[in-house]
Write a protein that holds these residues in place. Structure first.
Motif, short mmCIF file in Angstrom:
data_model
loop_
_atom_site.label_atom_id
_atom_site.label_comp_id
_atom_site.label_asym_id
_atom_site.label_seq_id
_atom_site.Cartn_x
_atom_site.Cartn_y
_atom_site.Cartn_z
N UNK A 33 0.92 -1.11 0.01
CA UNK A 33 0.11 -0.13 -0.02
C UNK A 33 0.89 1.20 0.02
N UNK A 35 0.57 5.42 1.09
CA UNK A 35 -0.41 6.58 1.70
C UNK A 35 0.30 7.67 1.57
N UNK A 45 -5.16 6.91 1.84
CA UNK A 45 -4.88 5.76 1.08
C UNK A 45 -4.74 6.06 -0.35
N UNK A 48 -3.11 0.26 -4.14
CA UNK A 48 -2.79 -0.99 -3.44
C UNK A 48 -2.45 -1.89 -4.23
N UNK A 56 -6.35 -1.23 -6.74
CA UNK A 56 -6.95 0.04 -6.31
C UNK A 56 -6.47 1.12 -6.34
N UNK A 101 -5.73 -8.22 7.64
CA UNK A 101 -5.54 -6.95 6.72
C UNK A 101 -4.30 -6.05 7.66
N UNK B 95 -15.25 -5.79 1.51
CA UNK B 95 -14.31 -6.70 0.82
C UNK B 95 -13.35 -5.83 -0.08
N UNK B 96 -13.32 -4.61 0.07
CA UNK B 96 -12.36 -3.85 -0.61
C UNK B 96 -11.15 -3.93 -0.14
N UNK B 97 -10.20 -3.45 -0.68
CA UNK B 97 -8.65 -3.54 -0.24
C UNK B 97 -8.30 -2.03 0.18
N UNK B 98 -9.12 -1.16 -0.19
CA UNK B 98 -9.07 0.35 0.32
C UNK B 98 -9.10 0.10 1.62
#
Lengths: 114, 111
Positions: A33, A35, A45, A48, A56, A101, B95-98
């Protein structure tokens, strides 16, 4: 396991210049990720990756920002035609190949645009 | 888009007093994580909560996930000067990765 590393730690650039930052995640972490964090705010964010795929990207990210993770290991974040508003701490984090996560952050690259 | 608010924004406590920060979301969360960031440092992962109503403890820290999975809290018992820093919640939804980070609560502990 040496943790997430980022290079450079500090970057001062003039407005209009391009800059590139590098992030080396914890080995075997497949998620990465990026940021941005400004003073007094939480990390915001940017994008990703899962392995080499960019899955994303924040809608806040302008076309001047681009990120890559070519071999699914290290990643680069490039900012073109920097503006003073880009001044911030840019943080990279990696996450293991599990259902968790949890993220492990690097020390960040502090960018100052003059 | 998803918003995650934290209250209070700042908290000053006398060493030995308890401290609580609250995290509230406008949407149902898949999970929530808590991070601590020391002054001049980077966020450090503390814990993840996944299940509705889940409670986890780490020594003097107690983390709770709401029944509706829209809020969470972090409680520190008998604060110490080493607890100084900013505490952030962070969440995924749908379920999003953000990952959306909360606004943070800055804790100052007066010795």
């Amino acid at each position: 396991d040496t943790g997430v590393s980022q290079d450079p730690r500090h970057k001062i650039t003039k407005r209009g210049q391009n800059v590139t930052f590098r992030c080396d995640p914890i080995s075997e972490h497949n998620r990465l990720y990026w940021y941005r964090q400004t003073l007094g705010q939480g990390p915001e964010f940017l994008t990703y990756f899962q392995n080499e795929a960019q899955l994303e990207k924040s809608r806040l990210l302008s076309d001047r920002f681009s990120a890559e993770r070519p071999k699914g290991s290290f990643s680069t974040l490039e900012i073109q035609r920097t503006e003073q508003g880009d001044s911030a701490m840019y943080l990279c984090a990696s996450s293991p190949r599990t259902v968790s996560y949890e993220q492990y952050f690097g020390p960040g690259t502090r960018l100052t645009v003059t | 888009g998803q918003q995650v608010m934290q209250i209070p924004q700042y908290q000053h406590v006398q060493e030995g007093e308890d401290f609580t920060t609250y995290c509230n979301s406008s949407t149902t969360l898949s999970n929530i994580q808590w991070y601590k960031q020391r002054p001049g440092g980077h966020p450090v992962f503390l814990i993840q909560l996944v299940k509705s109503g889940e409670v986890k403890k780490q020594k003097r820290l107690t983390f709770q996930f709401g029944e509706a999975k829209k809020n969470s809290s972090l409680h520190i018992t008998a604060t110490q000067t080493t607890d100084v820093g900013t505490y952030f919640c962070a969440a995924n939804s749908g379920g999003y990765q953000k990952v959306t980070f909360g606004t943070g609560t800055k804790l100052q502990v007066i010795p």
